[in-house]
Design an enzyme around this catalytic site. Sequence first.
Site, mmCIF file in Angstrom:
data_model
loop_
_atom_site.group_PDB
_atom_site.id
_atom_site.type_symbol
_atom_site.label_atom_id
_atom_site.label_comp_id
_atom_site.label_asym_id
_atom_site.label_seq_id
_atom_site.Cartn_x
_atom_site.Cartn_y
_atom_site.Cartn_z
ATOM 1 C CG HIS A 1 4.196 -1.544 11.602
ATOM 2 N ND1 HIS A 1 5.017 -0.449 11.727
ATOM 3 C CD2 HIS A 1 3.399 -1.302 10.524
ATOM 4 C CE1 HIS A 1 4.723 0.435 10.774
ATOM 5 N NE2 HIS A 1 3.750 -0.057 10.026
ATOM 6 C CG ASP B 1 5.023 3.284 7.502
ATOM 7 O OD1 ASP B 1 4.099 3.561 6.694
ATOM 8 O OD2 ASP B 1 4.823 2.644 8.557
ATOM 9 C CG HIS B 2 4.116 0.238 4.200
ATOM 10 N ND1 HIS B 2 4.025 -1.081 4.564
ATOM 11 C CD2 HIS B 2 3.741 0.955 5.288
ATOM 12 C CE1 HIS B 2 3.596 -1.160 5.826
ATOM 13 N NE2 HIS B 2 3.414 0.068 6.278
ATOM 14 C CG HIS C 1 -0.417 0.099 2.525
ATOM 15 N ND1 HIS C 1 0.426 -0.847 3.068
ATOM 16 C CD2 HIS C 1 -0.558 1.067 3.483
ATOM 17 C CE1 HIS C 1 0.763 -0.481 4.297
ATOM 18 N NE2 HIS C 1 0.201 0.686 4.563
ATOM 19 C CG HIS D 1 0.042 4.381 4.752
ATOM 20 N ND1 HIS D 1 -0.687 3.581 5.601
ATOM 21 C CD2 HIS D 1 -0.810 5.374 4.351
ATOM 22 C CE1 HIS D 1 -1.923 4.063 5.718
ATOM 23 N NE2 HIS D 1 -2.020 5.137 4.962
ATOM 24 C CG ASP E 1 0.744 -1.183 7.835
ATOM 25 O OD1 ASP E 1 1.679 -1.950 8.123
ATOM 26 O OD2 ASP E 1 0.880 0.055 7.741
ATOM 27 C CG HIS F 1 -3.984 0.098 6.824
ATOM 28 N ND1 HIS F 1 -3.926 0.702 8.056
ATOM 29 C CD2 HIS F 1 -2.835 0.435 6.193
ATOM 30 C CE1 HIS F 1 -2.780 1.369 8.167
ATOM 31 N NE2 HIS F 1 -2.101 1.226 7.047
#
Length: 256
Positions: free
Chosen positions: A172, A61-62, A57, A59, A134, A115
């Site tokens: 995570h 931090d991905h 996805h 985001h 996530d 999410h």
Amino acid sequence: MHKLEVHQIPVLNDNYVYLAHCPTTGDTAVIDPAVAGPVLAEAKRLGWRITHILNTHHHGDHVGGNLGIKAATGCTIVGPKADAGRIPGIDVEVDDGDHYSLGDATAQVFFVPGHTRGHIAYWFADSAALFCGDTLFALGCGRLFEGSPQQMWSSLSKLRRLPDDTRVFCAHEYTQANARFAVTVDPANQALHDRSAAIDAARAQGKPTVPSLLGEEKATNPFLRADERSLADGLGLTNAAPEIVFAEVRKRKDSF
Ligand SMILES: [Zn+2]
């Protein structure tokens, strides 16, 4: 014998980035590179040449390492068709039911919104490996930023159908906090209490709790157990539909 070797790289506060390597062909994918530098350094140390990025996805931090890794390696970036506009450098768009080969291994793609509206997961049956970003966490699930509880329950229900020995490579290290919450909504679950104690012991030694096995998640993750009678009863939702129970568990976790 698994077709892929998987290497876990902890980055930022609590993110895990994965390298998935086919020893036969040398193809190596990075799953959800939050950053570029540490991932490139780790691949070099292992002697693995990065050929692909697989994003779950959009985001930061991905996908934060996408363009840096692509510039350094010329790799192919694979990501969700439904969210292609938000995946930096995307080359190949994949959707629910698609298959994508990495060397000798093959991923099946699942569309798992909730999410985010475009979230996907990659399941390598030949390597007992699920890269779920996530969506599903050890003892938890992602927050519903862009989806409804109904969507997330449907997405998690798809993943729950996979075999018990599937390794859940989530993005995570949230497990210990998730366990603290899980026992409040599923207090009669002895397997959960046992797992929670094992998690505390692992974290006390600085060990990762990821990957977990999908079989353990089915038995102890409250977000996969919204259709369990005992869990619904404990929430005062006897005979409620699973998505209603799921919504209540998610709501309680959001304010835990
Ligand atoms: Zn996310």
